[in-house]
Design a protein around this motif. Sequence first.
Motif, short mmCIF file in Angstrom:
data_model
loop_
_atom_site.label_atom_id
_atom_site.label_comp_id
_atom_site.label_asym_id
_atom_site.label_seq_id
_atom_site.Cartn_x
_atom_site.Cartn_y
_atom_site.Cartn_z
N ASP A 29 -22.32 20.95 23.73
CA ASP A 29 -21.95 20.80 25.14
C ASP A 29 -23.07 21.24 26.10
O ASP A 29 -22.95 21.11 27.31
CB ASP A 29 -20.70 21.70 25.35
CG ASP A 29 -20.10 21.54 26.72
OD1 ASP A 29 -20.05 20.39 27.19
OD2 ASP A 29 -19.73 22.56 27.32
N ARG A 33 -23.27 21.28 30.43
CA ARG A 33 -22.79 22.48 31.14
C ARG A 33 -23.47 22.58 32.50
O ARG A 33 -24.58 22.10 32.67
CB ARG A 33 -23.16 23.74 30.36
CG ARG A 33 -22.31 24.02 29.17
CD ARG A 33 -22.87 25.24 28.45
NE ARG A 33 -22.34 26.48 29.01
CZ ARG A 33 -21.19 27.03 28.61
NH1 ARG A 33 -20.46 26.45 27.68
NH2 ARG A 33 -20.77 28.16 29.14
N ASP A 34 -22.81 23.26 33.46
CA ASP A 34 -23.48 23.57 34.72
C ASP A 34 -24.71 24.40 34.39
O ASP A 34 -24.62 25.37 33.64
CB ASP A 34 -22.56 24.37 35.64
CG ASP A 34 -21.51 23.50 36.29
OD1 ASP A 34 -21.51 22.27 36.03
OD2 ASP A 34 -20.68 24.04 37.04
N PRO A 37 -23.91 28.25 36.54
CA PRO A 37 -22.51 28.18 36.98
C PRO A 37 -22.26 29.07 38.19
O PRO A 37 -22.86 30.14 38.31
CB PRO A 37 -21.73 28.67 35.76
CG PRO A 37 -22.69 29.47 34.96
CD PRO A 37 -24.07 28.98 35.28
N VAL A 39 -19.67 31.03 39.00
CA VAL A 39 -18.46 31.70 38.55
C VAL A 39 -18.65 33.19 38.84
O VAL A 39 -19.73 33.72 38.59
CB VAL A 39 -18.27 31.48 37.02
CG1 VAL A 39 -17.11 32.27 36.48
CG2 VAL A 39 -18.13 30.00 36.71
N ALA A 63 -14.32 34.14 26.72
CA ALA A 63 -13.49 34.02 27.92
C ALA A 63 -14.11 34.73 29.12
O ALA A 63 -14.11 34.19 30.23
CB ALA A 63 -12.10 34.60 27.63
N ARG A 64 -14.63 35.93 28.91
CA ARG A 64 -15.10 36.73 30.06
C ARG A 64 -16.53 36.43 30.45
O ARG A 64 -16.86 36.39 31.63
CB ARG A 64 -15.00 38.23 29.73
CG ARG A 64 -13.66 38.84 30.06
CD ARG A 64 -13.71 40.35 29.86
NE ARG A 64 -14.41 41.03 30.93
CZ ARG A 64 -15.16 42.12 30.76
NH1 ARG A 64 -15.32 42.64 29.56
NH2 ARG A 64 -15.77 42.69 31.79
N TRP A 65 -17.42 36.29 29.46
CA TRP A 65 -18.84 36.24 29.79
C TRP A 65 -19.49 34.87 29.68
O TRP A 65 -20.34 34.52 30.49
CB TRP A 65 -19.63 37.25 28.92
CG TRP A 65 -19.37 38.66 29.36
CD1 TRP A 65 -18.63 39.60 28.70
CD2 TRP A 65 -19.80 39.28 30.59
NE1 TRP A 65 -18.57 40.76 29.43
CE2 TRP A 65 -19.28 40.59 30.60
CE3 TRP A 65 -20.56 38.85 31.67
CZ2 TRP A 65 -19.51 41.49 31.64
CZ3 TRP A 65 -20.79 39.73 32.72
CH2 TRP A 65 -20.27 41.03 32.69
N GLU A 66 -19.07 34.09 28.70
CA GLU A 66 -19.78 32.80 28.52
C GLU A 66 -19.73 31.90 29.74
O GLU A 66 -20.72 31.26 30.07
CB GLU A 66 -19.28 32.08 27.27
CG GLU A 66 -19.91 32.68 26.02
CD GLU A 66 -19.62 31.91 24.75
OE1 GLU A 66 -18.67 31.10 24.74
OE2 GLU A 66 -20.36 32.12 23.77
N PRO A 67 -18.59 31.86 30.47
CA PRO A 67 -18.58 30.96 31.64
C PRO A 67 -19.60 31.37 32.71
O PRO A 67 -19.93 30.58 33.58
CB PRO A 67 -17.15 31.10 32.17
CG PRO A 67 -16.35 31.62 31.02
CD PRO A 67 -17.30 32.48 30.23
N THR A 68 -20.08 32.60 32.65
CA THR A 68 -20.99 33.09 33.70
C THR A 68 -22.46 32.91 33.32
O THR A 68 -23.34 33.15 34.15
CB THR A 68 -20.77 34.59 33.97
OG1 THR A 68 -21.24 35.32 32.82
CG2 THR A 68 -19.31 34.92 34.20
N ASP A 419 -25.84 22.95 39.75
CA ASP A 419 -25.04 22.45 38.63
C ASP A 419 -25.91 21.66 37.67
O ASP A 419 -25.69 21.64 36.47
CB ASP A 419 -23.96 21.48 39.12
CG ASP A 419 -22.91 22.17 39.95
OD1 ASP A 419 -23.01 23.39 40.10
OD2 ASP A 419 -22.00 21.47 40.43
#
Length: 462
Positions: A29, A33-34, A37, A39, A63-68, A419
Motif C-alpha cells: 500500500d 498512502r498519504d 498524513p 493525522v 492503530a495508534r502510531w502507523e497512521p501518523t 498527500d
Amino acid sequence: MYPQLAADRNELPRLLEAVQQHAAALLADLDERDVVPSVPVPPPTPLPAQGVGLEATLAEFAARWEPTLSASAGPRYLGFVTGGVTPAALAGDWMTATWDQNSFSSLDGAGQHLERESIAWLRGLFGLSGHHHGTFVSGATMSNTIGLATAREWLGERRGVSPAEDGVGGLGAVRVLSGAAHSSVSKGLSILGLGRTALIQVDTLPRREAVDPAALERALQEHEADGPCVVVASAGTVNTADFDDLRAIGALRERYGFWLHVDAAFGAFAALCPGYSHLVDGLDLADSICVDLHKWLNVPYDSAVQFTRRRDLQTAVFQNSAAYLGPLGDTPDTAHLTPENSHRLRAVAAWFTLRAYGRDGHREIVERCIACAHTLGDAIDSTPELRLLAPVRLNVVCFTLAEDPTAERLAALTGQLSDEVFLTPTVLDGVPALRAAFSNWRTTENDTRRVVTTLQGALHKL
Ligand SMILES: *Cc1c(COP(=O)(O)O)cnc(C)c1O
C-alpha cells in the motif's frame, strides 16, 4: 519466565508470520498512502506494568502510531535525501536483528570479516583504491566527524602534538576551508573541540555551490602562516547537487599540503554511472571520505561508511584499550576505529542489497533517479509560474516561484501537496526555494509525472 514472554516464545513462528503479513500489506500500500498524513499525534500514555504480548502490541502500534508516520520509504517522498529500502536490504536488516551480533571485536564469530568484505565491495563501487580503509557508522554526520577527528590528529602530527593524548589545547589555530560545507561539518567541529568558527567559507564559483579553486588557493596562502589546515570538499551539495573539482583541489594539496576530506554523502553514487562518474573524478585522492548508505544505497536507517588512508591516525583517536579486547594488531577491530564500541552488524543490509542486485542493479537505481530529476526539472523549466534555480546536475531539483518567492508562499504550496509529494524548503543565494531529491528505488517516471501534475494543480490554487 514472564507469562507473555513465554507465550510469545512458544508461538514465535506464527507471530513472525503475522508480522510478515502486516509488513507485506503495508509495503503493498506504500505507493498510495498519504506521503505526509495530516493525522493528530496520539497523546502519550504511561508505561503499563503489565505487558500485552507481541500480537496486541503490533495491533496497538498499527492503530495508534502507523497512521501518523510519513511514507518516507515510498516513491514520492522527495524531501532531504532520504532513500528507500530495497527488498534485499529489508531482508538483510531483519537478519541483522535476528542474529543480533555485536560486531565490535573479532573475539567471537566472523562479523568483523563480513564488515570488511562489504567495505571492499563498497570501495569497488565508488572506484576507491586499496589505500582506503573503511568502517560502517550510523550516518554521514558521524562519518564526517570521524574524518575531521582523523584530520585533527594529522594536524597534531604535523605540529608535534597528539590531540588524542593531550587534548586540543596544544594544537593551536585550526582552519577548515570549504566552499559549501554541509551543516554536519560545523556540528563535527563542535563535537571535536575545534569549534564551529574553525570553518572558513571560501567563495564558490559564480552561481554555483562548487568552490572556486582560485579562491581556495588565495585562502590557503592567506592562512599559510597558521600552519597546515584542513579542506572539506563537497561531492554533491544538498541544495543543488554541485561538485567541487576534486582534481583541482588535489593539485592544490600537492603545493599546500592540507588534509583533504570529501563529503560525498550521496554524490559518491555518481561513480556508478558512466555518464556522471566524471563528477567524482579524483575522489580517491582524498585523505578521508564520507558516504551515506541509508540514502542512495537504499538500506534502512541508520547506515553510512567512512573511508580513510590513515587508519593509524584513526586508531590513535578511537582506540579503546581494554584487557578483554586484546592488542590492536595490524587490522584493528571496529571498537578501535569509531566512536561506538558496541554496534549492530550494519554491514548485513548493505551486503544483501549489493549481492542481490550487484553493481548493475544499483547503477540502474541511480540512473533512474537522475532521469526522474531531469523529467521534473524540464517540467519546471517549462512552467511559467516556476523557476529553476540551478541546472539539474544529478538527482536534486532546486526551484522556486517565478514571482514573489517568499517562504510563506512556498509553504502554502507544499501544504497543498503533502498527500501526494513531500518536498523540503531551503534558501539558495538568499532566495527561498524548494528542493526535490530523487534517491528511492521505488520512484518511477510515472511518479514523477504525478508530482508534476500535483504541483501544477497546487499552483493554480495559490
Ligand atoms: C545527508 C548529508 C549529510 C548528513 O547525513 P546524515 O546521514 O543525516 O548524518 C552530510 N553531508 C551531506 C552532503 C549530506 O547529503
